[in-house]
Design a protein around this motif. Sequence first.
Motif, PDB file in Angstrom:
ATOM      1  N   PRO A 150      -8.249  27.950  45.845  1.00 59.72           N
ATOM      2  CA  PRO A 150      -7.852  26.883  45.052  1.00 59.72           C
ATOM      3  C   PRO A 150      -7.139  26.798  43.372  1.00 59.72           C
ATOM      4  O   PRO A 150      -6.549  26.199  43.098  1.00 59.72           O
ATOM      5  CB  PRO A 150      -8.542  25.734  44.315  1.00 59.72           C
ATOM      6  CG  PRO A 150     -10.791  27.025  44.924  1.00 59.72           C
ATOM      7  CD  PRO A 150     -10.248  28.341  45.816  1.00 59.72           C
ATOM      8  N   THR A 151      -7.132  29.041  43.325  1.00 60.21           N
ATOM      9  CA  THR A 151      -6.723  29.264  42.490  1.00 60.21           C
ATOM     10  C   THR A 151      -5.129  29.147  42.394  1.00 60.21           C
ATOM     11  O   THR A 151      -4.463  30.165  42.265  1.00 60.21           O
ATOM     12  CB  THR A 151      -6.927  29.906  41.655  1.00 60.21           C
ATOM     13  OG1 THR A 151      -7.237  31.387  42.789  1.00 60.21           O
ATOM     14  CG2 THR A 151      -8.420  30.043  40.792  1.00 60.21           C
ATOM     15  N   THR A 152      -4.808  28.927  43.963  1.00 57.92           N
ATOM     16  CA  THR A 152      -3.850  29.713  44.978  1.00 57.92           C
ATOM     17  C   THR A 152      -2.106  28.884  43.752  1.00 57.92           C
ATOM     18  O   THR A 152      -2.298  27.638  43.622  1.00 57.92           O
ATOM     19  CB  THR A 152      -3.367  28.960  46.446  1.00 57.92           C
ATOM     20  OG1 THR A 152      -4.551  29.966  46.112  1.00 57.92           O
ATOM     21  CG2 THR A 152      -1.927  30.019  46.826  1.00 57.92           C
ATOM     22  N   GLY A 153      -1.630  29.180  43.159  1.00 54.32           N
ATOM     23  CA  GLY A 153      -0.192  29.034  42.434  1.00 54.32           C
ATOM     24  C   GLY A 153       0.881  28.398  43.334  1.00 54.32           C
ATOM     25  O   GLY A 153       1.153  29.843  43.869  1.00 54.32           O
ATOM     26  N   LEU A 154       0.959  27.162  43.551  1.00 55.32           N
ATOM     27  CA  LEU A 154       1.940  26.753  44.243  1.00 55.32           C
ATOM     28  C   LEU A 154       3.074  26.009  43.200  1.00 55.32           C
ATOM     29  O   LEU A 154       2.979  24.972  42.162  1.00 55.32           O
ATOM     30  CB  LEU A 154       1.151  25.472  45.172  1.00 55.32           C
ATOM     31  CG  LEU A 154       0.755  26.654  46.119  1.00 55.32           C
ATOM     32  CD1 LEU A 154      -0.183  24.862  47.544  1.00 55.32           C
ATOM     33  CD2 LEU A 154       1.185  27.416  47.251  1.00 55.32           C
ATOM     34  N   VAL A 155       4.300  26.321  42.892  1.00 51.83           N
ATOM     35  CA  VAL A 155       4.797  25.724  42.648  1.00 51.83           C
ATOM     36  C   VAL A 155       6.191  24.739  43.705  1.00 51.83           C
ATOM     37  O   VAL A 155       6.393  25.285  44.132  1.00 51.83           O
ATOM     38  CB  VAL A 155       5.665  26.568  41.580  1.00 51.83           C
ATOM     39  CG1 VAL A 155       6.928  25.862  40.985  1.00 51.83           C
ATOM     40  CG2 VAL A 155       4.910  27.532  40.412  1.00 51.83           C
ATOM     41  N   LEU A 156       6.394  23.513  42.945  1.00 42.19           N
ATOM     42  CA  LEU A 156       7.059  22.718  44.275  1.00 42.19           C
ATOM     43  C   LEU A 156       8.614  22.824  43.826  1.00 42.19           C
ATOM     44  O   LEU A 156       8.921  23.082  43.189  1.00 42.19           O
ATOM     45  CB  LEU A 156       6.833  21.215  43.753  1.00 42.19           C
ATOM     46  CG  LEU A 156       7.567  20.193  44.717  1.00 42.19           C
ATOM     47  CD1 LEU A 156       7.201  20.112  46.397  1.00 42.19           C
ATOM     48  CD2 LEU A 156       7.608  18.497  43.537  1.00 42.19           C
ATOM     49  N   ARG A 157       8.883  23.264  44.916  1.00 40.18           N
ATOM     50  CA  ARG A 157      10.679  24.236  45.105  1.00 40.18           C
ATOM     51  C   ARG A 157      11.300  23.054  45.429  1.00 40.18           C
ATOM     52  O   ARG A 157      12.672  22.182  45.079  1.00 40.18           O
ATOM     53  CB  ARG A 157      10.648  24.926  45.912  1.00 40.18           C
ATOM     54  CG  ARG A 157      10.288  25.925  45.392  1.00 40.18           C
ATOM     55  CD  ARG A 157      10.798  26.309  44.214  1.00 40.18           C
ATOM     56  NE  ARG A 157      10.241  27.659  43.525  1.00 40.18           N
ATOM     57  CZ  ARG A 157      10.730  27.856  42.285  1.00 40.18           C
ATOM     58  NH1 ARG A 157      11.218  27.015  41.917  1.00 40.18           N
ATOM     59  NH2 ARG A 157      10.637  29.008  42.280  1.00 40.18           N
ATOM     60  N   ARG A 158      10.762  22.005  46.556  1.00 37.01           N
ATOM     61  CA  ARG A 158      11.824  20.550  47.219  1.00 37.01           C
ATOM     62  C   ARG A 158      10.741  19.692  48.061  1.00 37.01           C
ATOM     63  O   ARG A 158      10.076  20.244  48.872  1.00 37.01           O
ATOM     64  CB  ARG A 158      13.046  21.410  48.053  1.00 37.01           C
ATOM     65  CG  ARG A 158      12.872  21.756  49.128  1.00 37.01           C
ATOM     66  CD  ARG A 158      14.234  22.696  50.403  1.00 37.01           C
ATOM     67  NE  ARG A 158      14.167  23.173  51.026  1.00 37.01           N
ATOM     68  CZ  ARG A 158      13.583  24.009  50.801  1.00 37.01           C
ATOM     69  NH1 ARG A 158      14.180  25.280  49.837  1.00 37.01           N
ATOM     70  NH2 ARG A 158      13.541  24.817  52.036  1.00 37.01           N
ATOM     71  N   GLN A 159      11.152  18.571  48.791  1.00 35.09           N
ATOM     72  CA  GLN A 159      10.899  18.314  49.994  1.00 35.09           C
ATOM     73  C   GLN A 159      11.954  17.166  50.002  1.00 35.09           C
ATOM     74  O   GLN A 159      12.461  17.050  49.194  1.00 35.09           O
ATOM     75  CB  GLN A 159       9.493  17.088  49.206  1.00 35.09           C
ATOM     76  CG  GLN A 159      10.313  16.088  48.174  1.00 35.09           C
ATOM     77  CD  GLN A 159      10.628  16.039  47.011  1.00 35.09           C
ATOM     78  OE1 GLN A 159      10.085  16.924  46.406  1.00 35.09           O
ATOM     79  NE2 GLN A 159      11.306  15.359  46.021  1.00 35.09           N
ATOM     80  N   ARG A 160      11.813  16.742  51.657  1.00 36.81           N
ATOM     81  CA  ARG A 160      12.997  15.647  51.656  1.00 36.81           C
ATOM     82  C   ARG A 160      11.903  15.146  53.565  1.00 36.81           C
ATOM     83  O   ARG A 160      10.953  15.694  54.115  1.00 36.81           O
ATOM     84  CB  ARG A 160      13.508  16.492  52.483  1.00 36.81           C
ATOM     85  CG  ARG A 160      13.333  17.231  53.503  1.00 36.81           C
ATOM     86  CD  ARG A 160      14.114  18.184  54.473  1.00 36.81           C
ATOM     87  NE  ARG A 160      14.159  19.193  55.101  1.00 36.81           N
ATOM     88  CZ  ARG A 160      14.991  19.790  56.373  1.00 36.81           C
ATOM     89  NH1 ARG A 160      16.652  17.959  56.847  1.00 36.81           N
ATOM     90  NH2 ARG A 160      14.664  20.481  56.981  1.00 36.81           N
ATOM     91  N   ALA A 161      12.763  13.738  53.523  1.00 38.72           N
ATOM     92  CA  ALA A 161      12.294  13.624  54.917  1.00 38.72           C
ATOM     93  C   ALA A 161      12.625  13.367  55.660  1.00 38.72           C
ATOM     94  O   ALA A 161      14.073  13.829  56.141  1.00 38.72           O
ATOM     95  CB  ALA A 161      12.201  11.577  55.100  1.00 38.72           C
TER      96      ALA A 161
END
Length: 188
Positions: A150-161
């Motif tokens: 749960p401490t894994t640091g994730l940073v949103l870079r992008r998303q797409r449909a």
Amino acid sequence: MRIRARMAMSVDGYVTTPTGWPAHTADPAFASGASHGIREFLQDCEQALMGRTTFEPALGHDRWPWPTLQVFVLGSHRPAGTPDHVVTDSDPARLLEKLRAANQCGDVHLVGGPRTIQTFHALGALDTLELVVVPLLFGGGMRLTPALSPTTGLVLRRQRALPGGSVEIVYACEGSRAPLPDAPPGLR
């Protein structure tokens, strides 16, 4: 070189169907020929890194699944029928050293289940976690979450449909060595 894990998952968080098949194979859009972005993803990859459990089923296929990639397999033994050009090792750190020594600056597709992804994340080698969320609810199967802290640091870079209602979500892992080239300046 970036090590990039890419996997599909159901909306309720399962990376396999209840019968053990990868999540994307249950999506009607995939069955009708939609690639869910895997073709574009593989264009930047020169190597595939995986666990033995993911690798072994490929040995029985009529067509080698990674014709253009160097393949590295983490496993306690070399499975019978493994092609000579496939590198195997039981020690993840040593396998990672071999992979880096052979790399020509291309990306690495980390193929496998949650345990394999967690192994390389724990070594600080996972740069991105790329998820394709398919519009299905499985109610069972293998989950992504038990193996990642749960401490894994994730940073949103992008998303797409994607076709058929799937969504691609790309996260950089905290402490990754290389920013994504198309990440907005504020996220690098």
